[in-house]
Design a protein around this motif. Structure first.
Motif, short mmCIF file in Angstrom:
data_model
loop_
_atom_site.label_atom_id
_atom_site.label_comp_id
_atom_site.label_asym_id
_atom_site.label_seq_id
_atom_site.Cartn_x
_atom_site.Cartn_y
_atom_site.Cartn_z
N ASN A 108 0.84 -1.19 0.00
CA ASN A 108 0.00 0.00 0.00
C ASN A 108 0.88 1.24 0.00
OD1 ASN A 108 0.87 0.23 2.63
ND2 ASN A 108 -1.02 -0.59 3.52
N ARG A 109 0.23 2.39 -0.13
CA ARG A 109 0.99 3.65 -0.16
C ARG A 109 0.79 4.40 1.16
NH1 ARG A 109 -1.74 4.96 -5.73
NH2 ARG A 109 -3.07 3.34 -4.83
N PHE A 110 1.90 4.86 1.73
CA PHE A 110 1.88 5.51 3.04
C PHE A 110 2.19 6.99 2.86
CE2 PHE A 110 3.32 6.65 7.27
CZ PHE A 110 2.51 5.88 8.10
N ARG A 111 1.30 7.85 3.45
CA ARG A 111 1.46 9.29 3.23
C ARG A 111 2.61 9.87 4.05
NH1 ARG A 111 -2.95 11.26 5.30
NH2 ARG A 111 -1.95 12.46 6.93
N CYS A 112 3.46 10.65 3.41
CA CYS A 112 4.57 11.29 4.10
C CYS A 112 4.14 12.67 4.61
CB CYS A 112 5.77 11.49 3.17
SG CYS A 112 6.35 9.96 2.46
N GLN A 113 4.99 13.25 5.42
CA GLN A 113 4.74 14.58 5.98
C GLN A 113 4.49 15.62 4.88
OE1 GLN A 113 3.82 16.85 7.95
NE2 GLN A 113 5.33 16.80 9.60
N ASP A 114 5.22 15.50 3.74
CA ASP A 114 5.08 16.48 2.66
C ASP A 114 3.93 16.18 1.72
OD1 ASP A 114 5.92 14.33 1.18
OD2 ASP A 114 7.82 15.22 0.52
N GLY A 115 3.12 15.17 2.05
CA GLY A 115 1.94 14.86 1.24
C GLY A 115 2.21 13.81 0.16
N SER A 116 3.48 13.50 -0.11
CA SER A 116 3.77 12.47 -1.11
C SER A 116 3.53 11.09 -0.48
CB SER A 116 5.22 12.59 -1.57
OG SER A 116 6.08 12.31 -0.50
N TYR A 117 3.57 10.06 -1.29
CA TYR A 117 3.35 8.70 -0.79
C TYR A 117 4.56 7.82 -1.06
CZ TYR A 117 -1.61 9.52 0.15
OH TYR A 117 -2.78 9.97 0.67
N ARG A 118 4.86 6.91 -0.14
CA ARG A 118 5.88 5.88 -0.36
C ARG A 118 5.14 4.55 -0.49
NH1 ARG A 118 10.44 8.01 -1.75
NH2 ARG A 118 11.50 6.06 -1.26
N ARG A 119 5.60 3.73 -1.40
CA ARG A 119 4.96 2.42 -1.55
C ARG A 119 5.64 1.44 -0.60
NH1 ARG A 119 1.58 -0.21 -4.86
NH2 ARG A 119 1.22 1.67 -6.10
N LEU A 120 4.83 0.76 0.21
CA LEU A 120 5.39 -0.15 1.22
C LEU A 120 4.87 -1.57 1.01
CD1 LEU A 120 4.88 2.06 4.43
CD2 LEU A 120 6.89 1.96 2.94
N ALA A 121 5.72 -2.54 1.36
CA ALA A 121 5.30 -3.95 1.40
C ALA A 121 5.37 -4.38 2.86
CB ALA A 121 6.21 -4.80 0.54
N TRP A 122 4.26 -4.93 3.37
CA TRP A 122 4.15 -5.22 4.80
C TRP A 122 4.20 -6.70 5.12
CZ3 TRP A 122 3.66 -1.27 8.41
CH2 TRP A 122 3.33 0.01 7.91
N THR A 123 4.86 -6.98 6.25
CA THR A 123 4.76 -8.31 6.86
C THR A 123 4.28 -8.03 8.28
OG1 THR A 123 6.65 -9.03 5.61
CG2 THR A 123 6.04 -10.40 7.49
N ALA A 124 3.20 -8.68 8.69
CA ALA A 124 2.67 -8.38 10.04
C ALA A 124 2.18 -9.65 10.70
CB ALA A 124 1.54 -7.36 9.92
N ILE A 125 2.34 -9.68 12.01
CA ILE A 125 1.83 -10.84 12.76
C ILE A 125 1.04 -10.33 13.96
CG2 ILE A 125 3.50 -12.63 12.12
CD1 ILE A 125 4.96 -11.82 14.79
N PRO A 126 -0.02 -11.04 14.32
CA PRO A 126 -0.78 -10.64 15.51
C PRO A 126 -0.08 -11.20 16.75
CG PRO A 126 -1.88 -12.47 14.40
CD PRO A 126 -0.61 -12.21 13.64
N THR A 127 -0.20 -10.50 17.84
CA THR A 127 0.40 -11.02 19.08
C THR A 127 -0.74 -11.47 19.99
OG1 THR A 127 0.27 -8.97 20.29
CG2 THR A 127 2.19 -9.27 18.87
N PRO A 128 -0.44 -12.36 20.92
CA PRO A 128 -1.52 -12.86 21.81
C PRO A 128 -2.16 -11.73 22.60
CG PRO A 128 0.48 -14.17 22.06
CD PRO A 128 0.84 -13.02 21.19
#
Ligand code: ADP
Length: 404
Positions: A108-128
């Motif tokens: 997905n694209r993450f908004r920066c402070q200056d309004g531009s976007y960086r494209r990110l690839a995420w790995t996420a895990i839920p914790t107990p």
């Protein structure tokens, strides 16, 4: 996993309690300070998000990477930083995470402070404990060249399509003219026949000459198109070489054009009675036909069209000089170096005269195929002279190219 103060000031790793180490005092995590040092060295974008979807912990690199301070992100809803177009996919991944399913490779694209976007690839895990531990990888640079390539490819495609459409429209327009001549002349002859009237031989001859010249012009156009499509498919054009008498060939081309224009005076001069050369007769005829058609087209007020045939000697052997000279609109100086380029049309003719910009590039290719050259001298408002220089004996390459 962590349930301690989710302030973000302490590194998440220090808050993590691994299930199998909770009751096992022997497997205690190292002191928090070590983790803090370790995490501060991490160049990855690590974060932890709570059940409400707010940032609860950030590795130092995370806010920096997007131009924020830690305070600007902590406790803020994660989703508000995601590009609106990517929120549905991100929500779906969060939902799965809440059901215990890890996320691998969500982009997905993450908004920066200056309004531009960086494209990110995420790995996420839920914790107990209900936190989500997430690692983001900035893939903006990886995506950019690809996206740029895709965009520039799309632009090239649409420009090519527009050129093609313009070209097709131009060809249709050009074909209309000789077709109209053929239709008008044949209708006239049919009407005479229906009325039982006979035409004087001279008038009949003129009608047939018009039809012949129009059909010949269409033949030249379709042959140019055929050659263009052969080139387009990456093949080399090969000449069909045979002994040809150039004076007769040039005279024939002139007489075919003479009948179509009453406005122009055609002058034919040959310095030698005959001039034998080994050439592709049809193609040399086409070169002359193209030059003559242009001479007529671009002299809308008429005038003299002079065609000359000369023989000459050069360091590279004997050759023929065929020239076509008119008193027409001429070629602007800026366009002169480009008139033999494909699709190039002079600034003084675009929108004023129909044309495809293909005739001269095709002529040049046909002449060069024989080891010859084509050149032009022109002055805007005064007229143009095109000169074709053809070796009487083709060079070895042309013979090699020539089909059996
Ligand atoms: P087209 O005539 O179909 O446009 P050509 O490739 O035959 O294409 O010619 C390219 C351009 O060269 C023309 O559009 C015109 O600007 C210029 N040109 C060619 N012949 C003449 C001429 N005899 N007089 C003036 N301009 C010419």
């Amino acid at each position: 996993m962590a349930s301690a103060r989710p302030t973000g000031h302490r590194p998440m790793a220090s808050q993590v309690r691994r299930p199998n180490s909770v009751s096992n005092g022997a497997a205690r995590p190292p002191p928090a300070e070590d983790h803090a040092q370790f995490v501060s060295l991490a160049t990855d974008l690590l974060t932890a998000i709570d059940r409400e979807g707010c940032f609860k912990w950030l590795a130092p690199r995370f806010p920096q990477a997007f131009g924020y301070t830690e305070a600007e992100l902590l406790d803020q809803p994660f989703m508000t930083f995601i590009h609106p177009a990517d929120r549905a996919a991100t929500s779906a991944a969060l939902e799965k995470l809440s059901e215990g399913e890890p996320t691998l490779g969500l982009e997905n694209r993450f908004r920066c402070q200056d309004g531009s976007y960086r494209r990110l690839a995420w790995t996420a895990i839920p914790t107990p404990e209900g936190l989500l531990c997430a690692l983001a990888r900035d893939i903006t640079e990886r995506g950019q060249p690809e996206a740029k390539r895709t965009r520039s490819f799309a632009r090239e495609q649409s420009a090519a399509l527009a050129r093609k459409e313009g070209f097709v429209a131009s060809v249709c327009h050009d074909v209309q003219q000789p077709l109209t001549v053929i239709l008008a002349q044949t209708q006239f002859l049919q009407r005479q026949l229906a009325r039982g009237e006979t035409l004087p031989p001279e008038q009949l001859g003129t009608c047939l000459a018009y039809i012949f010249a129009a059909a010949a012009r269409m033949r030249v156009m379709t042959q140019d198109l055929l050659d263009a499509s052969v080139r387009q498919s990456g093949h080399t054009l090969a000449p069909f070489l045979a002994r040809t008498e150039l004076v007769a060939l040039a005279r024939q081309a002139v007489s075919e054009h003479e009948v179509v224009s009453k406005l122009h005076q055609f002058l034919f001069e040959a310095e030698v009675p005959t001039l034998e050369a080994t050439v592709d007769e049809t193609r040399v005829h086409r070169v002359l036909a193209n030059l003559l058609t242009n001479a007529v087209n671009y002299s809308p007020n008429g005038g003299v069209v002079r065609v000359t045939v000369k023989a000459s000697d050069g360091p590279d052997g004997k050759f023929a000089l065929l020239s076509v000279c008119d008193e027409g609109v001429g070629i602007p100086q800026d366009d002169l170096p480009h008139v033999f380029d494909r699709f190039h049309r002079g600034a003084n003719v675009v929108g004023r005269f129909a044309g495809t910009g293909l005739g001269l590039s095709s002529a040049r290719e046909l002449v060069e195929m024989h080891g010859g050259t084509i050149s032009v001298e022109s002055e805007e408002g005064k007229g143009s002279t095109f000169v074709v220089r053809l070796p009487l004996t083709p060079p070895a390459e042309a013979t090699r190219l020539s089909p059996e």
